[in-house]
Write an enzyme that holds these catalytic residues in place. Sequence first.
Site, PDB file in Angstrom:
ATOM      1  N   ASP A 250       0.792  -1.230   0.000  1.00 52.76           N
ATOM      2  CA  ASP A 250       0.000   0.000   0.000  1.00 52.76           C
ATOM      3  C   ASP A 250       0.824   1.279   0.000  1.00 52.76           C
ATOM      4  O   ASP A 250       0.309   2.344  -0.321  1.00 52.76           O
ATOM      5  CB  ASP A 250      -0.935   0.023   1.215  1.00 52.76           C
ATOM      6  N   ASP A 274       0.587   5.954   1.522  1.00 47.71           N
ATOM      7  CA  ASP A 274      -0.634   5.598   2.240  1.00 47.71           C
ATOM      8  C   ASP A 274      -0.528   6.096   3.678  1.00 47.71           C
ATOM      9  O   ASP A 274      -0.530   7.289   3.903  1.00 47.71           O
ATOM     10  CB  ASP A 274      -0.880   4.089   2.149  1.00 47.71           C
ATOM     11  N   ASP A 278      -0.020   1.831  10.035  1.00 48.72           N
ATOM     12  CA  ASP A 278      -1.294   1.113   9.922  1.00 48.72           C
ATOM     13  C   ASP A 278      -1.236  -0.138  10.776  1.00 48.72           C
ATOM     14  O   ASP A 278      -0.286  -0.936  10.680  1.00 48.72           O
ATOM     15  CB  ASP A 278      -1.584   0.719   8.467  1.00 48.72           C
ATOM     16  N   ARG A 330      -6.361  11.665  11.176  1.00 48.74           N
ATOM     17  CA  ARG A 330      -6.057  10.315  11.668  1.00 48.74           C
ATOM     18  C   ARG A 330      -4.812  10.270  12.554  1.00 48.74           C
ATOM     19  O   ARG A 330      -3.792   9.700  12.190  1.00 48.74           O
ATOM     20  CB  ARG A 330      -5.894   9.325  10.514  1.00 48.74           C
TER      21      ARG A 330
END
Length: 453
Positions: A250, A274, A278, A330
């Site tokens: 990603d 990205d 994550d 985020r």
Amino acid sequence: MGMEKIMVESSTKIAFILLVTFAITIPCLEAAHVLSPAEIDDFVKARAEEAHKVAVETYVPIPEGVAHDLNVAVHMSMEAEENNTRREMRQKGKKHDGPCEATNPIDSCWRCKADWAANRFQLAKCSKGFGRKTTGGLGGPIYVVTDESDNDMVNPKPGTLRFGAVQKGPLWITFARSMVIRLNQELMVSSDKTIDGRGANVQIRDGAGITMQFVNNVIIHGLHIQNIKAKPGGLIRDSFDHTGQRTRSDGDAISIYGSSNIWIDHLSLSECEDGLVDIIQGSTGITISNCHMTKHNDVMLFGASDSYTGDKLMQITVAFNHFGQGLIQRMPRCRYGFVHVLNNDYTHWIMYAIGGSSSPTILSQGNRFIAPDNGAAKEVTHRDYAPPDVWKNWQWSSELDVFMNGAKFVPSGAPINRKPFKKAYMMQPRDGSHVSRLTRNAGALNCVVGKPC
């Protein structure tokens, strides 16, 4: 002039609303790498099953206890540092001007010691929060990266980072000198590893990022990671005994997939395709600390899908980080699980700081939130895919946070104070006014062998 000002403010808010709509409502922007059938063979299935067992064992039934212990450690560390400073001032008779300050409990465990390079394994005893049991390559040999190349994904060359990352058993990976490593495919890190960049300027950039999939017990420390790109995949060695087919990555700086007991510390992260970090697919027992993050949109995603309830196991500590210039949203964005956000410095965001969906529990303590000047982006919190009559029951709590420039945290749900850690017995966090000290050395450190770091 008054009408012109109103028109400018209105157009600014409209532009902001369009930006929000584009960035947080398009599902593909929340996607994270999910294994395809081509990537699942019997070896991977067996490792996934073992990883899930470890995750269940790592899960803490009363996570407030871990939050309590970390707050105690913060108080003790800051009080010790304050006492040392006063003692030095009395001895020297002048203002304290020492070269090294370690004000949070992770840093005070190993920093400011001139012999840190001769005692690298001390770092393995320093993690706090949900990643507190992570020891990485403790007990294994030290492997030195001498070759910055990354040309063979299946049989990596001895001396390269990829070779060390897939070795069997505990291994402590260091670097012979400063270097720039361009990963041609994602770097698959196996269990019981430490990647320790102290003593060199190690940059992972302009290529693929670092992935931990179905592994346990990994420390990543002291790296600069930036400009990470998605890569097409192919045959890639993911452990000493296995090479598997990987589909497109990603473009995450750090990807944690179905893994437990992971500690990410003192990284400088920016400008990846990205996410910067994550964490998905039932990963748990994770601490992200002392990192400096800049120039990025989707900073941290915890949980990739509202439909994947396995992320209820997810327990993550986000502590002593600096969320700096050029960040949009985020920090983190959460699904399910329990996330403790402690003593971080949020000096920049464009849309929001902390968001989520699918009823995550978020305990925000002692952070500093400095809102942008845009009047439409003052709210720290953002909730997705649920109306207020649903998200009002999500447990999102703010304690001793400091709010500046109009920042506001919208709490919800019942108090986070389950037995035996009722509020009267829980250690209160250091409030957000101390954040600038606690995060002063966030990011990769410039450690010099033979001197305090």
